[in-house]
Design a protein around this motif. Structure first.
Motif, PDB file in Angstrom:
ATOM      1  N   GLU A  95      39.460  31.480  49.869  1.00 36.13           N
ATOM      2  CA  GLU A  95      40.905  31.262  49.857  1.00 36.13           C
ATOM      3  C   GLU A  95      41.276  29.787  49.958  1.00 36.13           C
ATOM      4  O   GLU A  95      42.341  29.385  49.500  1.00 36.13           O
ATOM      5  N   LEU A  96      40.428  28.989  50.582  1.00 38.56           N
ATOM      6  CA  LEU A  96      40.744  27.566  50.706  1.00 38.56           C
ATOM      7  C   LEU A  96      40.320  26.772  49.480  1.00 38.56           C
ATOM      8  O   LEU A  96      40.672  25.596  49.349  1.00 38.56           O
ATOM      9  N   ARG A  97      39.580  27.412  48.593  1.00 36.26           N
ATOM     10  CA  ARG A  97      39.102  26.690  47.421  1.00 36.26           C
ATOM     11  C   ARG A  97      40.273  26.217  46.546  1.00 36.26           C
ATOM     12  O   ARG A  97      40.304  25.066  46.080  1.00 36.26           O
ATOM     13  N   THR A  98      41.261  27.101  46.344  1.00 38.73           N
ATOM     14  CA  THR A  98      42.387  26.758  45.465  1.00 38.73           C
ATOM     15  C   THR A  98      43.253  25.640  46.039  1.00 38.73           C
ATOM     16  O   THR A  98      43.516  24.641  45.348  1.00 38.73           O
ATOM     17  N   PRO A  99      43.751  25.759  47.296  1.00 43.18           N
ATOM     18  CA  PRO A  99      44.579  24.647  47.810  1.00 43.18           C
ATOM     19  C   PRO A  99      43.815  23.335  47.908  1.00 43.18           C
ATOM     20  O   PRO A  99      44.384  22.265  47.671  1.00 43.18           O
ATOM     21  N   VAL A 100      42.536  23.392  48.252  1.00 48.70           N
ATOM     22  CA  VAL A 100      41.742  22.157  48.310  1.00 48.70           C
ATOM     23  C   VAL A 100      41.626  21.547  46.918  1.00 48.70           C
ATOM     24  O   VAL A 100      41.732  20.314  46.740  1.00 48.70           O
ATOM     25  N   ALA A 101      41.417  22.404  45.919  1.00 47.70           N
ATOM     26  CA  ALA A 101      41.318  21.899  44.549  1.00 47.70           C
ATOM     27  C   ALA A 101      42.645  21.286  44.097  1.00 47.70           C
ATOM     28  O   ALA A 101      42.669  20.249  43.407  1.00 47.70           O
ATOM     29  N   VAL A 102      43.761  21.919  44.474  1.00 51.08           N
ATOM     30  CA  VAL A 102      45.076  21.383  44.104  1.00 51.08           C
ATOM     31  C   VAL A 102      45.294  20.012  44.742  1.00 51.08           C
ATOM     32  O   VAL A 102      45.720  19.047  44.084  1.00 51.08           O
ATOM     33  N   ILE A 103      45.018  19.924  46.041  1.00 48.26           N
ATOM     34  CA  ILE A 103      45.205  18.640  46.731  1.00 48.26           C
ATOM     35  C   ILE A 103      44.285  17.582  46.139  1.00 48.26           C
ATOM     36  O   ILE A 103      44.689  16.424  45.926  1.00 48.26           O
ATOM     37  N   GLN A 104      43.022  17.968  45.868  1.00 44.16           N
ATOM     38  CA  GLN A 104      42.084  17.015  45.295  1.00 44.16           C
ATOM     39  C   GLN A 104      42.564  16.529  43.925  1.00 44.16           C
ATOM     40  O   GLN A 104      42.473  15.339  43.588  1.00 44.16           O
ATOM     41  N   GLY A 105      43.104  17.446  43.129  1.00 41.27           N
ATOM     42  CA  GLY A 105      43.596  17.060  41.810  1.00 41.27           C
ATOM     43  C   GLY A 105      44.742  16.062  41.888  1.00 41.27           C
ATOM     44  O   GLY A 105      44.777  15.078  41.145  1.00 41.27           O
ATOM     45  N   HIS A 106      45.686  16.319  42.811  1.00 42.42           N
ATOM     46  CA  HIS A 106      46.801  15.397  42.956  1.00 42.42           C
ATOM     47  C   HIS A 106      46.332  14.050  43.485  1.00 42.42           C
ATOM     48  O   HIS A 106      46.831  12.995  43.053  1.00 42.42           O
ATOM     49  N   MET A 107      45.390  14.068  44.425  1.00 46.49           N
ATOM     50  CA  MET A 107      44.905  12.798  44.962  1.00 46.49           C
ATOM     51  C   MET A 107      44.185  11.993  43.880  1.00 46.49           C
ATOM     52  O   MET A 107      44.320  10.753  43.792  1.00 46.49           O
ATOM     53  N   GLU A 108      43.405  12.655  43.034  1.00 44.18           N
ATOM     54  CA  GLU A 108      42.727  11.955  41.942  1.00 44.18           C
ATOM     55  C   GLU A 108      43.736  11.416  40.943  1.00 44.18           C
ATOM     56  O   GLU A 108      43.560  10.306  40.391  1.00 44.18           O
ATOM     57  N   LEU A 109      44.813  12.213  40.693  1.00 45.72           N
ATOM     58  CA  LEU A 109      45.855  11.754  39.781  1.00 45.72           C
ATOM     59  C   LEU A 109      46.517  10.490  40.308  1.00 45.72           C
ATOM     60  O   LEU A 109      46.727   9.514  39.592  1.00 45.72           O
ATOM     61  N   LEU A 110      46.837  10.538  41.610  1.00 45.55           N
ATOM     62  CA  LEU A 110      47.463   9.356  42.214  1.00 45.55           C
ATOM     63  C   LEU A 110      46.505   8.176  42.237  1.00 45.55           C
ATOM     64  O   LEU A 110      46.912   7.020  42.073  1.00 45.55           O
ATOM     65  N   ASN A 111      45.258   8.431  42.435  1.00 45.61           N
ATOM     66  CA  ASN A 111      44.286   7.348  42.496  1.00 45.61           C
ATOM     67  C   ASN A 111      44.114   6.660  41.143  1.00 45.61           C
ATOM     68  O   ASN A 111      43.868   5.458  41.082  1.00 45.61           O
ATOM     69  N   ARG A 112      44.266   7.452  40.063  1.00 46.54           N
ATOM     70  CA  ARG A 112      44.069   6.860  38.747  1.00 46.54           C
ATOM     71  C   ARG A 112      45.297   6.046  38.315  1.00 46.54           C
ATOM     72  O   ARG A 112      45.213   4.874  38.015  1.00 46.54           O
ATOM     73  N   TRP A 113      46.419   6.687  38.259  1.00 47.01           N
ATOM     74  CA  TRP A 113      47.592   5.957  37.775  1.00 47.01           C
ATOM     75  C   TRP A 113      48.911   6.491  38.342  1.00 47.01           C
ATOM     76  O   TRP A 113      49.937   5.818  38.299  1.00 47.01           O
ATOM     77  N   GLY A 114      48.903   7.677  38.959  1.00 50.73           N
ATOM     78  CA  GLY A 114      50.166   8.287  39.363  1.00 50.73           C
ATOM     79  C   GLY A 114      50.872   7.562  40.498  1.00 50.73           C
ATOM     80  O   GLY A 114      52.093   7.692  40.671  1.00 50.73           O
ATOM     81  N   LYS A 115      50.160   6.778  41.272  1.00 50.54           N
ATOM     82  CA  LYS A 115      50.801   6.103  42.387  1.00 50.54           C
ATOM     83  C   LYS A 115      51.821   5.052  41.941  1.00 50.54           C
ATOM     84  O   LYS A 115      52.708   4.680  42.701  1.00 50.54           O
ATOM     85  N   ASP A 116      51.692   4.617  40.691  1.00 49.08           N
ATOM     86  CA  ASP A 116      52.632   3.625  40.171  1.00 49.08           C
ATOM     87  C   ASP A 116      53.884   4.265  39.616  1.00 49.08           C
ATOM     88  O   ASP A 116      54.877   3.566  39.346  1.00 49.08           O
ATOM     89  N   ASP A 117      53.864   5.601  39.443  1.00 46.09           N
ATOM     90  CA  ASP A 117      55.032   6.340  38.930  1.00 46.09           C
ATOM     91  C   ASP A 117      55.690   7.056  40.098  1.00 46.09           C
ATOM     92  O   ASP A 117      55.123   7.993  40.657  1.00 46.09           O
ATOM     93  N   PRO A 118      56.874   6.628  40.506  1.00 43.59           N
ATOM     94  CA  PRO A 118      57.527   7.253  41.670  1.00 43.59           C
ATOM     95  C   PRO A 118      57.726   8.751  41.499  1.00 43.59           C
ATOM     96  O   PRO A 118      57.588   9.521  42.463  1.00 43.59           O
ATOM     97  N   GLU A 119      58.022   9.196  40.316  1.00 41.11           N
ATOM     98  CA  GLU A 119      58.265  10.629  40.110  1.00 41.11           C
ATOM     99  C   GLU A 119      56.970  11.429  40.289  1.00 41.11           C
ATOM    100  O   GLU A 119      56.944  12.470  40.954  1.00 41.11           O
ATOM    101  N   VAL A 120      55.887  10.929  39.705  1.00 44.88           N
ATOM    102  CA  VAL A 120      54.595  11.601  39.847  1.00 44.88           C
ATOM    103  C   VAL A 120      54.124  11.551  41.299  1.00 44.88           C
ATOM    104  O   VAL A 120      53.577  12.523  41.842  1.00 44.88           O
ATOM    105  N   LEU A 121      54.352  10.429  41.958  1.00 42.99           N
ATOM    106  CA  LEU A 121      53.952  10.286  43.360  1.00 42.99           C
ATOM    107  C   LEU A 121      54.688  11.286  44.247  1.00 42.99           C
ATOM    108  O   LEU A 121      54.082  11.958  45.090  1.00 42.99           O
ATOM    109  N   ALA A 122      56.006  11.408  44.041  1.00 45.14           N
ATOM    110  CA  ALA A 122      56.791  12.343  44.851  1.00 45.14           C
ATOM    111  C   ALA A 122      56.355  13.785  44.603  1.00 45.14           C
ATOM    112  O   ALA A 122      56.227  14.595  45.534  1.00 45.14           O
TER     113      ALA A 122
END
Length: 545
Positions: free
Chosen positions: A292-319
């Motif tokens: 059951e924790l596999r899905t939320p962990v994967a979601v959080i990991q995906g968002h963190m990787e997105l932010l790490n690549r380029w999303g942190k510079d986009d306020p909308e993507v960051l929010a």
């Protein structure tokens, strides 16, 4: 510094206990029984020997008295002082006058004078009769006598040990019937030969019987112990197999006997079954958490990787990523909490065996709470019970079950916001029902709604905040208290959940309450755990802060 001896002791200590000589319980039982039989037999043997020898010694003393009396009666007919010529014909008639050389057993005189009583008295090998004249000089002796004679004024019988002699000595004056004067003396000695011989024979017999009894009891006890202790060997074999393989389903076989060892085997099997359930629950818990924790962990990991690549510079993507991560974090927190609730619900029989709850009061309380929390819903309670009813269940657990059922009813009542509750009594059970008029459940899904993490519509259930554990918790709690939970449902018409619990009579309730008081007195107070199964509001508030 640790000495060499201490090092050797530490190294060899555990092995020293194992190397001690093993003494089987069967041999302990056999030898213990044999020793007990030996002690009991020895006590009885001593009592029997003492009683029997006492009787024999009394008979020997009586024989001395009787012999003295016989001799007195035969010689008291004389008026003058006794002498050899007067005594010998009476006490030894075969040496007199014309009877010399004749067989005394056919002599008429022997028959007349030497009657049965004096014959018995003088013919015993252990008895010696001596007659003395008035001055104390010996004038007759049936056989040699090593005991010195002293003149006496009255009859005496005493026990005496002198050299090789160990027996009775009786002395008495002989008085004339006519003159009442002393005309001589008689001494009777009894070496107790028959007594000592009989005592030795009796002692040998008792010793032989004692040895036979000891050996027989030891053998019988060993055989009995062998058969009686066979269940322990079965239990030991089961323990060894489970130690070698903890996941083994090996159990102690059922015994046909009905005794303490069979009860022990049943209790041992129950303990193994309970341990097996705990192991399976632990494994299931780990598997469920991982799944059951596999899905939320994967979601959080995906968002963190997105932010790490380029999303942190986009306020909308960051929010958006932060919002999604927080939602998944809250979902994980809710999931872990419910799983802990379920894990504790499966251990109810260990911690809450003697709790008693007033059902009527609790049903009304939960009903009023939901009316207040959900004013947009119409709540109806059918309660025809006039008196308070008590069941064996922890109050917070029953409250948790009702909250789960009412919360599900609220979640799945979309079009018709109406919920009915009912509380009724049967002959032995109390029944609580919760009815909603929502989406309903198909017949295929009704058999699986109590399974862990099962959701009829996973997407809609997740949007409503459900993890599929509520009904599993409710079922486990109700069944832990010997109750039942059931469901009736039709798609598009809603569902009815029914709970039945055994009613306690006054005697049972009083007994459980007393046991609960004793248990609470023994246990030291422990901090409550922040779960819905007896929640501690203060801890919940601290955690939220």
């Amino acid at each position: 510094m640790i000495s060499r001896e201490e090092l050797e002791l530490r190294e060899n200590g555990p092995h020293t206990n194992r190397s001690r000589r093993r003494f089987s319980l069967k041999w302990k039982w056999a030898l213990g029984t044999a020793f007990g039989v030996l002690v009991i037999f020895a006590v009885f043997a001593v009592l029997i020997f003492d009683s029997f020898t006492s009787v024999l010694i009394k008979e020997e003393r009586a024989h001395v008295n009787d012999t003295i009396q016989v001799v007195e009666n035969r010689l008291s007919s004389f008026q003058s002082e006794l002498n050899i010529k007067s005594v010998t014909p009476i006490l030894r008639p075969e040496v007199t006058g014309n009877e010399v050389g004749k067989n005394p057993m056919t002599s008429n005189r022997l028959h007349n004078i030497y009657n049965n009583s004096i014959f018995v008295s003088l013919s015993r090998d252990s008895t010696a009769v001596s007659v003395y004249d008035k001055s104390g000089a010996q004038i007759f002796a049936s056989r040699s006598n090593a005991i010195d004679f002293d003149r006496v004024s009255k009859k005496t019988v005493r026990r005496e040990k002198s050299g090789k002699f160990n027996g009775y000595v009786g002395d008495a004056p002989i008085r004339s019937h006519k003159t009442k004067k002393i005309i001589g003396y008689v001494q009777v000695t009894n070496e107790l030969t028959n007594y000592h011989s009989t005592s030795r024979q009796l002692a040998i017999i008792l010793l032989v019987l004692g040895l036979i009894a000891v050996f027989a009891s030891a053998i019988l006890s060993y055989i009995l112990a062998y058969f009686q202790l066979r269940p322990i060997e079965e239990i030991s074999a089961t323990i060894n197999e489970i130690n070698a393989e903890p996941q083994s389903s090996k159990r102690v076989p059922k015994f046909k006997r009905n005794d303490e060892l069979s009860d022990l085997a049943i209790l041992f099997n129950d303990m193994l079954d309970q341990m097996q359930r705990f192991i399976e629950q632990q494994q299931q818990f780990v598997e469920d958490v991982s799944h059951e924790l596999r899905t939320p962990v994967a979601v959080i990991q995906g968002h963190m990787e997105l932010l790490n690549r380029w999303g942190k510079d986009d306020p909308e993507v960051l929010a958006e990523s932060l919002k999604a991560s927080l939602q998944e974090t809250q979902r994980m927190q809710s999931l872990v909490k419910e799983m802990l609730d379920l894990s504790r619900a499966e251990q109810v029989e260990i911690n809450y065996t003697n709790e008693v709850t007033a059902v009527k009061e609790l049903v009304n309380q939960v009903f009023n709470d939901f009316k207040m929390i959900h004013p947009d819903f119409t709540f109806t309670l059918d309660d025809d019970v006039k008196r308070e009813t008590y069941v064996q269940i922890y109050r917070n657990h029953l409250e948790q079950v009702l909250i789960i059922l009412l919360d599900n009813a609220v979640k799945y009542s979309v079009n018709r916001k109406e919920i009915h509750m009912s509380f009724a009594l049967g002959s032995r059970n109390v029944e609580i029902a919760v009815q909603d008029f929502g989406e309903g459940i198909s017949r295929d899904n009704m058999d699986r709604v109590f399974n862990r993490f099962y959701r009829v519509d996973k997407a809609r259930s997740r949007n409503k905040g459900g993890n599929g554990l509520g009904l599993s918790i409710a079922q486990r709690l109700v069944e832990s208290y010997h109750g039942q939970i059931s469901i009736e449902s039709a798609v598009g018409h809603g569902s009815v959940f029914r709970i039945t619990l055994p009613i306690l009579n006054d005697k049972e309730r009083h007994k459980l309450e007393q046991q609960a008081i004793k248990e609470h007195a023994k246990k030291s107070p422990k901090p409550s755990i922040s779960t819905n199964l007896g929640a501690n509001p203060s801890e919940d508030e601290n955690q939220e802060k």
